[in-house]
Design a protein around this motif. Structure first.
Motif, PDB file in Angstrom:
ATOM      1  N   PHE A  30      30.765  51.453 112.772  1.00  0.00           N
ATOM      2  CA  PHE A  30      29.788  50.724 112.055  1.00  0.00           C
ATOM      3  C   PHE A  30      29.978  49.183 112.788  1.00  0.00           C
ATOM      4  O   PHE A  30      30.847  48.739 112.584  1.00  0.00           O
ATOM      5  CB  PHE A  30      30.045  50.718 110.668  1.00  0.00           C
ATOM      6  CG  PHE A  30      29.676  51.940 109.835  1.00  0.00           C
ATOM      7  CD1 PHE A  30      28.027  52.216 109.575  1.00  0.00           C
ATOM      8  CD2 PHE A  30      30.448  52.935 109.938  1.00  0.00           C
ATOM      9  CE1 PHE A  30      27.737  53.214 108.977  1.00  0.00           C
ATOM     10  CE2 PHE A  30      30.128  54.121 109.421  1.00  0.00           C
ATOM     11  CZ  PHE A  30      28.989  54.309 109.009  1.00  0.00           C
ATOM     12  N   LEU A  31      28.931  48.772 113.449  1.00  0.00           N
ATOM     13  CA  LEU A  31      28.959  47.578 114.272  1.00  0.00           C
ATOM     14  C   LEU A  31      27.929  46.528 113.439  1.00  0.00           C
ATOM     15  O   LEU A  31      26.789  46.738 113.374  1.00  0.00           O
ATOM     16  CB  LEU A  31      28.186  47.650 115.527  1.00  0.00           C
ATOM     17  CG  LEU A  31      28.582  46.493 116.597  1.00  0.00           C
ATOM     18  CD1 LEU A  31      30.029  46.376 116.972  1.00  0.00           C
ATOM     19  CD2 LEU A  31      27.745  46.974 117.933  1.00  0.00           C
ATOM     20  N   LYS A  32      28.815  45.692 112.948  1.00  0.00           N
ATOM     21  CA  LYS A  32      28.066  44.389 112.343  1.00  0.00           C
ATOM     22  C   LYS A  32      27.856  43.315 113.240  1.00  0.00           C
ATOM     23  O   LYS A  32      28.693  42.691 113.941  1.00  0.00           O
ATOM     24  CB  LYS A  32      28.848  43.951 111.181  1.00  0.00           C
ATOM     25  CG  LYS A  32      28.278  42.890 110.427  1.00  0.00           C
ATOM     26  CD  LYS A  32      28.896  42.340 108.835  1.00  0.00           C
ATOM     27  CE  LYS A  32      28.379  41.611 108.273  1.00  0.00           C
ATOM     28  NZ  LYS A  32      29.000  41.032 106.814  1.00  0.00           N
ATOM     29  N   VAL A  33      26.387  42.983 113.256  1.00  0.00           N
ATOM     30  CA  VAL A  33      26.017  41.996 114.188  1.00  0.00           C
ATOM     31  C   VAL A  33      25.497  40.708 113.625  1.00  0.00           C
ATOM     32  O   VAL A  33      24.596  40.860 112.495  1.00  0.00           O
ATOM     33  CB  VAL A  33      24.737  42.452 115.214  1.00  0.00           C
ATOM     34  CG1 VAL A  33      24.176  41.562 115.940  1.00  0.00           C
ATOM     35  CG2 VAL A  33      25.261  43.954 115.589  1.00  0.00           C
ATOM     36  N   THR A  34      25.921  39.759 114.023  1.00  0.00           N
ATOM     37  CA  THR A  34      25.842  38.314 113.253  1.00  0.00           C
ATOM     38  C   THR A  34      25.567  37.221 114.276  1.00  0.00           C
ATOM     39  O   THR A  34      26.031  37.445 115.476  1.00  0.00           O
ATOM     40  CB  THR A  34      27.020  37.852 112.293  1.00  0.00           C
ATOM     41  OG1 THR A  34      28.146  37.696 113.171  1.00  0.00           O
ATOM     42  CG2 THR A  34      27.461  38.861 111.237  1.00  0.00           C
ATOM     43  N   ASP A  35      24.644  36.258 113.992  1.00  0.00           N
ATOM     44  CA  ASP A  35      24.602  35.144 114.749  1.00  0.00           C
ATOM     45  C   ASP A  35      25.517  34.257 114.732  1.00  0.00           C
ATOM     46  O   ASP A  35      26.743  34.433 113.834  1.00  0.00           O
ATOM     47  CB  ASP A  35      23.256  34.600 114.666  1.00  0.00           C
ATOM     48  CG  ASP A  35      23.188  34.089 113.058  1.00  0.00           C
ATOM     49  OD1 ASP A  35      24.001  33.472 112.425  1.00  0.00           O
ATOM     50  OD2 ASP A  35      21.998  33.604 112.762  1.00  0.00           O
ATOM     51  N   LYS A  64      20.722  44.483 106.994  1.00  0.00           N
ATOM     52  CA  LYS A  64      21.923  43.816 106.783  1.00  0.00           C
ATOM     53  C   LYS A  64      22.940  43.646 108.060  1.00  0.00           C
ATOM     54  O   LYS A  64      24.227  43.487 108.160  1.00  0.00           O
ATOM     55  CB  LYS A  64      23.099  44.608 105.641  1.00  0.00           C
ATOM     56  CG  LYS A  64      22.215  44.543 104.291  1.00  0.00           C
ATOM     57  CD  LYS A  64      23.380  45.506 103.397  1.00  0.00           C
ATOM     58  CE  LYS A  64      22.543  45.399 101.974  1.00  0.00           C
ATOM     59  NZ  LYS A  64      23.490  46.128 101.183  1.00  0.00           N
ATOM     60  N   GLY A  65      22.023  43.923 109.373  1.00  0.00           N
ATOM     61  CA  GLY A  65      22.802  43.487 110.421  1.00  0.00           C
ATOM     62  C   GLY A  65      23.944  44.825 110.662  1.00  0.00           C
ATOM     63  O   GLY A  65      24.523  44.510 111.914  1.00  0.00           O
ATOM     64  N   MET A  66      23.764  45.788 110.305  1.00  0.00           N
ATOM     65  CA  MET A  66      24.703  46.919 110.788  1.00  0.00           C
ATOM     66  C   MET A  66      23.936  48.273 111.559  1.00  0.00           C
ATOM     67  O   MET A  66      22.877  48.356 111.213  1.00  0.00           O
ATOM     68  CB  MET A  66      25.163  47.505 109.399  1.00  0.00           C
ATOM     69  CG  MET A  66      26.280  48.380 109.597  1.00  0.00           C
ATOM     70  SD  MET A  66      27.857  47.441 109.853  1.00  0.00           S
ATOM     71  CE  MET A  66      28.206  46.790 108.111  1.00  0.00           C
ATOM     72  N   ALA A  67      24.575  48.232 112.654  1.00  0.00           N
ATOM     73  CA  ALA A  67      24.271  49.468 113.409  1.00  0.00           C
ATOM     74  C   ALA A  67      25.142  50.528 113.461  1.00  0.00           C
ATOM     75  O   ALA A  67      26.594  50.265 113.434  1.00  0.00           O
ATOM     76  CB  ALA A  67      24.021  49.064 114.931  1.00  0.00           C
ATOM     77  N   GLN A  68      24.984  51.596 113.726  1.00  0.00           N
ATOM     78  CA  GLN A  68      26.118  53.100 113.873  1.00  0.00           C
ATOM     79  C   GLN A  68      25.880  53.587 115.011  1.00  0.00           C
ATOM     80  O   GLN A  68      24.932  53.907 115.453  1.00  0.00           O
ATOM     81  CB  GLN A  68      25.679  53.931 112.564  1.00  0.00           C
ATOM     82  CG  GLN A  68      26.713  54.944 112.409  1.00  0.00           C
ATOM     83  CD  GLN A  68      26.640  55.869 111.077  1.00  0.00           C
ATOM     84  OE1 GLN A  68      25.389  55.546 110.252  1.00  0.00           O
ATOM     85  NE2 GLN A  68      27.385  56.841 110.928  1.00  0.00           N
ATOM     86  N   PHE A  99      36.879  56.361 110.873  1.00  0.00           N
ATOM     87  CA  PHE A  99      36.000  55.322 110.483  1.00  0.00           C
ATOM     88  C   PHE A  99      36.174  54.015 110.936  1.00  0.00           C
ATOM     89  O   PHE A  99      37.602  53.495 110.837  1.00  0.00           O
ATOM     90  CB  PHE A  99      35.865  55.234 108.656  1.00  0.00           C
ATOM     91  CG  PHE A  99      34.991  54.455 108.260  1.00  0.00           C
ATOM     92  CD1 PHE A  99      35.305  53.195 107.893  1.00  0.00           C
ATOM     93  CD2 PHE A  99      33.575  54.986 107.898  1.00  0.00           C
ATOM     94  CE1 PHE A  99      34.290  52.287 107.185  1.00  0.00           C
ATOM     95  CE2 PHE A  99      32.716  54.218 107.422  1.00  0.00           C
ATOM     96  CZ  PHE A  99      32.947  52.746 106.941  1.00  0.00           C
ATOM     97  N   VAL A 100      35.448  53.383 111.824  1.00  0.00           N
ATOM     98  CA  VAL A 100      35.887  52.227 112.347  1.00  0.00           C
ATOM     99  C   VAL A 100      34.760  51.106 112.133  1.00  0.00           C
ATOM    100  O   VAL A 100      33.392  51.379 112.428  1.00  0.00           O
ATOM    101  CB  VAL A 100      35.944  52.434 114.148  1.00  0.00           C
ATOM    102  CG1 VAL A 100      36.442  51.144 114.789  1.00  0.00           C
ATOM    103  CG2 VAL A 100      36.994  53.386 114.368  1.00  0.00           C
ATOM    104  N   THR A 101      35.124  50.014 111.708  1.00  0.00           N
ATOM    105  CA  THR A 101      33.994  48.895 111.631  1.00  0.00           C
ATOM    106  C   THR A 101      34.665  47.556 112.815  1.00  0.00           C
ATOM    107  O   THR A 101      35.534  47.164 112.772  1.00  0.00           O
ATOM    108  CB  THR A 101      34.374  48.235 110.322  1.00  0.00           C
ATOM    109  OG1 THR A 101      33.965  49.111 109.009  1.00  0.00           O
ATOM    110  CG2 THR A 101      33.365  46.972 109.967  1.00  0.00           C
ATOM    111  N   GLN A 102      33.515  47.321 113.273  1.00  0.00           N
ATOM    112  CA  GLN A 102      33.603  46.200 114.629  1.00  0.00           C
ATOM    113  C   GLN A 102      32.747  45.219 114.026  1.00  0.00           C
ATOM    114  O   GLN A 102      31.762  45.339 113.363  1.00  0.00           O
ATOM    115  CB  GLN A 102      33.472  46.789 115.947  1.00  0.00           C
ATOM    116  CG  GLN A 102      34.659  47.778 116.198  1.00  0.00           C
ATOM    117  CD  GLN A 102      35.741  47.174 116.798  1.00  0.00           C
ATOM    118  OE1 GLN A 102      35.916  46.002 117.079  1.00  0.00           O
ATOM    119  NE2 GLN A 102      36.779  47.914 116.924  1.00  0.00           N
TER     120      GLN A 102
END
Length: 737
Positions: A30-35, A64-68, A99-102
């Motif tokens: 799960f890739l959280k993308v923020t500015d 919510k800016g999340m890509a999988q 389960f990986v969060t980046q």
């Protein structure tokens, strides 16, 4: 304290997967993308490309800016925009679980993307009553059933298409179904209730029906204010909305710890989920998704961080934890040997030799990265003789010594607890405090533990070293009340106690040594002056200080709370001898947290350097509300001001860098600054937000980030250095002739 983490995905047969020795395996990322302002970036098209070219995937972030994506552990990936512009490189450690969060930061967004945010058209199709679809449209019927095939009623379902930028929404009826009237031959992202990416479907040119599984939550909870206690239930299970979390708690003799309080603190809030271990030392809870939790016990904190994104996958976590035990801590405080008011006996912490895990090192165009799996803040490392000493993050007990230019591992050591402070090196020894709760002294050549002192619960500062002495503080009793803290000096080689004296509260960041004098700001804002060799107290002042002092000859510089403007600071110049006021510099002000003790995290306390000045070449430098400023102490004259990006309000860092200054000019950028003119000489991209000030040596800059990454930048200018650890040196007093 040793932790082994397991993750069980309930979509496959239940398996316990050991964290050590894992072979490469598939994982959900799960890739959280923020500015750069830490805002989620929604509806953003990304590609994930394996660096060997064998795999490319596409995804779009949700609201919510999340890509999988699907990834293989132990592999390297490039994150690309849809136009193939490189956004980031990612290394998935081989010991990652299923389960990986980046996290990645997009440094600059295209104008059309920003404009697209406001163009989303939401169409409410509740009560749709068409007999047949219009031309070009089809019926899409979605059912929602639980694991027993019972209807899930009154749940909002939304479908979104990124091409039309339209959202269609409705609620399930008494049979668990909702019908949409939408254009066909398009892909749609299905969202259910708070789950933004429940399913992705391809709608053909004709009408379609499908059924999704949604497991509702049934749990008995009682709450007092923000503390929520769950009733024990042998039949607890993972649900769509919650994660099944099990804690297996053992003491150092591997015996179950019964009746221990366990706390899951929801980071960024005051909410806490709590329970007690049963007779087998196990606690089972189900925790809501969409939050980051910190695992804490009564006398040890920051054990582990859990990031549970809003995924509809049913999954569980199982954590094996070693904890000293609350009863043992309380018994030690009752029976420890003392001389007068001071303890003369300290329990020891254990440490185990190890090596750097495979898959951590990543070569980059500007140097290399170390990507640690726990995603915790990495505080300032230390660099000595081309050896880099770095922690694996705040929620990890591992410390490593690697080659500072190649990343080759020399040795590693696993401490008994998580929460390592900044790393301090002097006289061939590496000194570390852990937040829970030990001072360690490690030989830097061999990685062998020389000695350790279990100081007490909840240690929020870093050690200081000078003149063969290590300075650290501990709570005198378990109440943590004012006037019950002690500052102690230990022999750096043997750990023998040399002297002790009283403090009103714990030191902020770290003590400071200047010659034979020791100075401290505590978390309550008091200033102290001790004889560094004998421990005699020379002066004390209730200054309302808000950062660590700097000593320049007979002058002590520190920022204090402005009594006339309580949310602002002002710079003060005191006499070192008795803290008599020399001058007030109210024009050098900044905003301040209301209470440093409660409004900063434990890792921030250990490395706090906000508004601290540097002294060099007869000039004084500070980052404040005006930007980076240089001034003269003799005239209050500002020599120059370099404006900084407004997003730096919580992360300003300033160091010397050879003949330059190094300043954070942006959340993800640092810059070399000419100390005479105030002009930026060169900028570097740090990829992520820094957690504390970097270390510099031999032309390299070593940046610890908030998300478990150490970014090493080769400036290719060997003169860049002179700041090999937090505060410039082991005494933490950044003054240059």
């Amino acid at each position: 304290m040793k932790i082994t983490l397991f993750i069980i995905l309930l979509l496959v047969p239940l398996l316990l997967i050991s964290q050590n020795g894992l072979e490469p395996h598939d994982a959900d990322m799960f890739l959280k993308v923020t500015d750069v302002n830490e805002n989620a970036v929604p509806f953003f098209g990304l590609k994930l490309k394996k660096t060997d070219g064998t795999q490319t995937q596409s995804s779009i972030t949700d609201t919510k800016g999340m890509a999988q994506f699907k990834v293989i552990t132990g592999s390297n990936y490039q994150v690309l925009m849809n136009d193939s512009a490189l956004v980031a490189t990612l290394n998935i450690p081989q010991n990652s679980l299923s389960f990986v969060t980046q996290n990645i930061t997009i440094p600059k967004l295209a104008t059309d993307l920003k404009q697209a945010y406001g163009k989303i058209d939401t169409i409410d199709q509740a009560g749709l009553n068409l007999i047949r679809p219009d031309a070009g449209n089809v019926f899409l019927k979605i059912g929602l059933m639980d694991h027993l095939n019972q209807a899930v009623k009154n749940k909002e379902i939304r479908i979104f298409n990124s091409q039309t930028l339209k959202v269609y929404k409705g609620k399930t009826n008494s049979y668990g179904f909702v019908q949409f009237h939408v254009p066909g031959q398009l892909d749609y992202v299905v969202s259910v209730d708070q789950f933004e990416r429940f399913e992705t479907i391809e709608v053909p040119h004709h009408s379609l029906g499908l059924v999704l599984t949604f497991v509702p939550t049934k749990v008995k909870e009682t709450g007092i204010n923000d503390t929520i206690r769950q009733e024990p239930d042998n039949y607890m299970r993972a649900t769509t909305e919650r994660v099944l979390s099990k804690i297996y708690l053992r003491n150092h003799e591997n015996q179950p710890l019964v009746g221990e309080d366990v706390y899951f603190n929801v980071l960024g809030t005051n909410k806490v989920y709590t329970g007690k271990t049963g007779r087998d030392g196990v606690l089972t809870m189900i925790l809501p998704k969409g939050y980051i939790y910190e695992l804490n016990f009564k006398y040890e904190r920051a054990m582990k961080r859990f990031d549970f994104p809003m995924s509809p996958t049913l999954y569980s976590t199982s954590v094996q934890v070693t904890y000293i035990g609350s009863k043992k801590v309380e018994e030690f405080y009752r029976t420890a040997n003392r001389e007068g008011d001071f303890r003369t006996e300290f329990m020891e912490g254990k440490a185990t030799k190890m090596q750097l895990e495979s898959g951590i090192y990543e070569k980059t165009t500007q140097g290399f990265n170390l990507n640690f799996p726990d995603n915790g803040p990495i505080l300032t490392p230390a660099v000595v003789d081309k050896k880099l000493f770095v922690s694996a993050g705040y929620y990890n007990p591992n410390i490593y010594c690697i080659d500072a230019e190649t990343g080759i591992s020399h040795w590693g050591i696993q401490l008994a607890e998580n929460g390592p402070s900044v790393l301090v090196v002097d006289q061939g020894m590496l000194l570390i405090n852990t937040q829970s709760c030990t001072l360690y002294a490690i030989d830097i050549e061999t990685g062998i533990l020389a000695w350790s002192k279990w100081l007490g619960p909840n240690i929020y500062h870093s050690p200081t070293v000078a003149n063969g002495k290590v300075y650290a503080a501990y709570p005198d009793n378990l109440s943590l009340l004012p006037d019950r803290f002690v500052i102690a000096a230990f022999d750096i080689k043997t750990g023998d106690i040399l002297w002790q004296n009283h403090l009103k509260n714990e030191p902020l960041a770290a003590p400071v040594v200047f010659g034979t004098q020791l100075f401290i700001t505590d978390l309550a804002g008091w200033l102290y002056h001790f004889d560094a060799n004998l421990g005699v107290q020379h002066a004390i002042l209730d200054a309302h200080a808000v950062n660590t002092p700097l000593i320049d000859g007979k002058n002590l510089w520190v920022s204090i709370r402005n009594d006339k403007k309580p949310n602002q600071t002002k710079l003060m110049q005191y006499q070192t001898s008795d803290f008599g006021i020399i001058k007030e510099w109210s024009q050098f002000s900044d905003s301040v947290w209301v209470d440093l003790n409660y409004s900063t995290t434990s890792s921030e306390k250990m490395s706090y350097s906000r508004n601290r000045i540097l002294v060099g070449n007869g000039h004084y430098y500070q980052i404040n509300k005006n930007g980076l400023q240089a001034f003269l102490s003799t005239s209050q004259k500002v020599l120059w001001t370099l404006p900084l990006h407004s997003d730096l309000k919580n992360s300003p860092f300033l160091t010397f860098a050879g003949n330059y200054l190094l300043a954070s000019v942006h959340k993800v950028k640092i810059a070399l600054v000419n100390p005479v003119s105030g002009q930026k000489v060169k900028e570097f991209y740090t990829q992520e937000i820094l957690s504390s000030e970097p270390a510099l040596a031999n032309g390299w800059i070593y940046c610890g980030t908030k998300n478990g990454k150490l970014v090493a930048i080769n400036t290719k200018d060997k003169s860049i250095g002179g700041w090999n650890q937090w505060g410039m040196n082991a005494g933490h007093n950044p003054v240059r002739p």
